[in-house]
Design a protein around this motif. Structure first.
Motif, PDB file in Angstrom:
ATOM      1  N   ASN A 111       0.707  -1.060  -0.029  1.00 13.13           N
ATOM      2  CA  ASN A 111       0.060   0.119   0.076  1.00 13.13           C
ATOM      3  C   ASN A 111       0.657   1.101   0.079  1.00 13.13           C
ATOM      4  OD1 ASN A 111      -2.776   1.410   0.347  1.00 13.13           O
ATOM      5  ND2 ASN A 111      -1.375   1.989   2.225  1.00 13.13           N
ATOM      6  N   ALA A 112       1.852   1.239   1.059  1.00 12.25           N
ATOM      7  CA  ALA A 112       2.877   2.295   0.964  1.00 12.25           C
ATOM      8  C   ALA A 112       3.592   2.628  -0.366  1.00 12.25           C
ATOM      9  CB  ALA A 112       3.714   2.371   1.982  1.00 12.25           C
ATOM     10  N   VAL A 113       4.174   1.544  -1.024  1.00 15.32           N
ATOM     11  CA  VAL A 113       5.087   1.616  -2.213  1.00 15.32           C
ATOM     12  C   VAL A 113       4.185   1.835  -3.351  1.00 15.32           C
ATOM     13  CG1 VAL A 113       6.710   0.405  -3.656  1.00 15.32           C
ATOM     14  CG2 VAL A 113       6.832   0.444  -0.989  1.00 15.32           C
ATOM     15  N   LEU A 114       2.996   1.244  -3.613  1.00 15.39           N
ATOM     16  CA  LEU A 114       2.358   0.983  -4.819  1.00 15.39           C
ATOM     17  C   LEU A 114       0.882   1.707  -4.909  1.00 15.39           C
ATOM     18  CD1 LEU A 114       3.034  -2.661  -5.640  1.00 15.39           C
ATOM     19  CD2 LEU A 114       4.307  -0.708  -6.483  1.00 15.39           C
ATOM     20  N   ASP A 115       0.662   2.201  -3.873  1.00 16.00           N
ATOM     21  CA  ASP A 115      -0.802   2.804  -3.950  1.00 16.00           C
ATOM     22  C   ASP A 115      -0.602   4.369  -3.190  1.00 16.00           C
ATOM     23  OD1 ASP A 115      -2.183   0.712  -4.993  1.00 16.00           O
ATOM     24  OD2 ASP A 115      -2.709  -0.031  -3.096  1.00 16.00           O
ATOM     25  N   GLU A 116      -0.127   4.414  -2.082  1.00 18.44           N
ATOM     26  CA  GLU A 116      -0.112   5.769  -1.445  1.00 18.44           C
ATOM     27  C   GLU A 116       1.091   6.619  -2.213  1.00 18.44           C
ATOM     28  OE1 GLU A 116       0.655   5.562   2.629  1.00 18.44           O
ATOM     29  OE2 GLU A 116      -1.334   4.754   2.928  1.00 18.44           O
TER      30      GLU A 116
END
Length: 398
Positions: A111-116
């Protein structure tokens, strides 16, 4: 055979082999075979021995594990890397506390690397080539034992970079990257830069640079329009003390463009009333014009502008007031003053207003003035009128 031949042995063993006793013995085996697993679990706050259940679950899914010590040790190694070391690294990166299983940790990392994160991984790899394999691994739906081990090693080696790029609350690196990608069109103010960054879609990190720039240009155009729109509306509210051009028109019974002394006031009013219909460039020009000194006038000056605009010059000497004309037009053209200047009936309504005003105010004054003239003065005046007003000459010829 011994179990059958020894009286009471089966009953004694049945009492001993309970789930509680088995779990305790199993935990002792794990703690002796892989003591670092227990130590890692303790660091992660695993107070309910979740690591033992993880090992048991994985062993139960592995064929023949009861008969091969090597298989059991392999599973322990897998759980150690998967459930402990990798999770511990991710939790440390994210600044999290409390117990977290491997699936939750990976979901948090993805989530941190690819979405947020909205900066494309393609751009990031050019800056940090060592992250190429990192992105490949976290993009996989499932990871092998070796994948998990390699991922943990990459996180350990690239800890500083990963933390700075993906886990900085201020998003300084991402904002700098956006400024590098889009150049001067990217906002310089931090607050505006953050708002625009957050407006990019969640899957931006997966896009190629070319597609990302195309999406970005649209987002920047939209953001710029929205930002300038807010500034224009705020400026209107501050200078006019009304929420909109329509409210100003209804409040003072005048077309709202009369409050502006700018080029193409009608277009400026339209941009204030409906900023979404104007381009970003047009809105920038409107804002620039409205920010100039003297761009706004008060309602009295606006009324004077309106009279001069709609009344022919010679009728303005008759002393008509703005309130009289506005009251008349409200009856004739309707209760939306903002539309009066574009109403095809305006000229006819103004002529009717002048005529009724002449009948009630000016006719008697004109007659009294003529009666006071000498014959020579009256003749001279008549000749002047014949020269200036064709209808007077035609009336004399009848």
């Amino acid at each position: 055979m011994m179990l059958l031949e020894t009286p009471g042995l089966a009953e004694a063993m049945a009492k001993y082999m309970t789930p509680v006793v088995f779990d305790k013995a199993f935990q002792q085996y794990i703690d002796n075979a892989k003591p670092e697993l227990k130590a890692a679990a303790k660091r992660l706050g695993d107070s309910s021995n979740t690591y033992c259940r993880a090992v048991k679950t994985q062993l139960a899914a592995t064929s023949g594990w009861l008969w091969k010590r090597g298989d059991a040790e392999s599973v322990l190694e897998d759980v150690y890397y998967r459930q402990m070391l990798c999770v511990e690294s991710i939790r440390r990166l994210a600044g999290l506390s409390g117990h977290m299983n491997f699936e939750d940790a990976m979901n948090h990392l993805r989530n941190a690397v690819l979405d947020e994160n909205k900066v494309p991984t393609e751009f990031l790899v050019k800056k940090y080539p060592a992250l190429q394999h990192f992105f490949e691994l976290i993009s996989k739906p499932t990871l092998s034992r070796n994948d998990v081990k390699i991922l943990g090693e990459i996180i350990e080696q690239q800890d500083k970079v990963i933390r700075e790029v993906f886990f900085d609350m201020g998003q300084a690196w991402q904002l700098g990257a956006m400024r590098e990608i889009f150049g001067e069109v990217w906002p310089k103010m931090v607050a505006e830069s953050i708002d625009l960054y957050n407006a990019f879609p969640p899957d931006s990190a997966r896009a190629d640079i070319k597609s990302f720039k195309a999406i970005g240009r649209g987002k920047i155009e939209e953001f710029s329009r929205t930002l300038v729109s807010k500034q224009i509306i705020a400026l209107w509210r501050t200078r006019t003390h009304t929420e909109s051009p329509d409210e100003w028109s209804r409040k003072y019974a005048l077309p709202s463009e009369c409050v502006l002394v700018v080029d193409d006031a009608k277009s400026a009013v339209d941009a204030v009333a409906d900023p979404g219909s104007a381009s970003a460039e047009r809105l920038q020009l409107v804002l620039k014009n409205l920010e100039k000194d003297g761009a706004f006038v008060d309602e009295n000056k606006a009324g004077e502008f309106f009279l001069k605009r709609v009344l022919p010059a010679r009728y303005q000497k008759m002393g008509f007031s703005v309130s009289e004309l506005s009251e008349w037009l409200l009856k004739k053209l309707g209760s939306a003053p903002g539309r009066w200047l574009n109403d095809v009936r305006l000229q006819e309504a103004v002529e009717a207003f002048v005529k009724q005003g002449y009948d009630t105010h000016a006719r008697r004054q004109a007659a009294e003035k003529v009666n006071m003239l000498s014959d020579a003065e009256a003749k001279k005046l008549l000749l002047t009128l014949i020269d200036q007003i064709p209808d007077v000459g035609l009336t004399v010829l009848e």
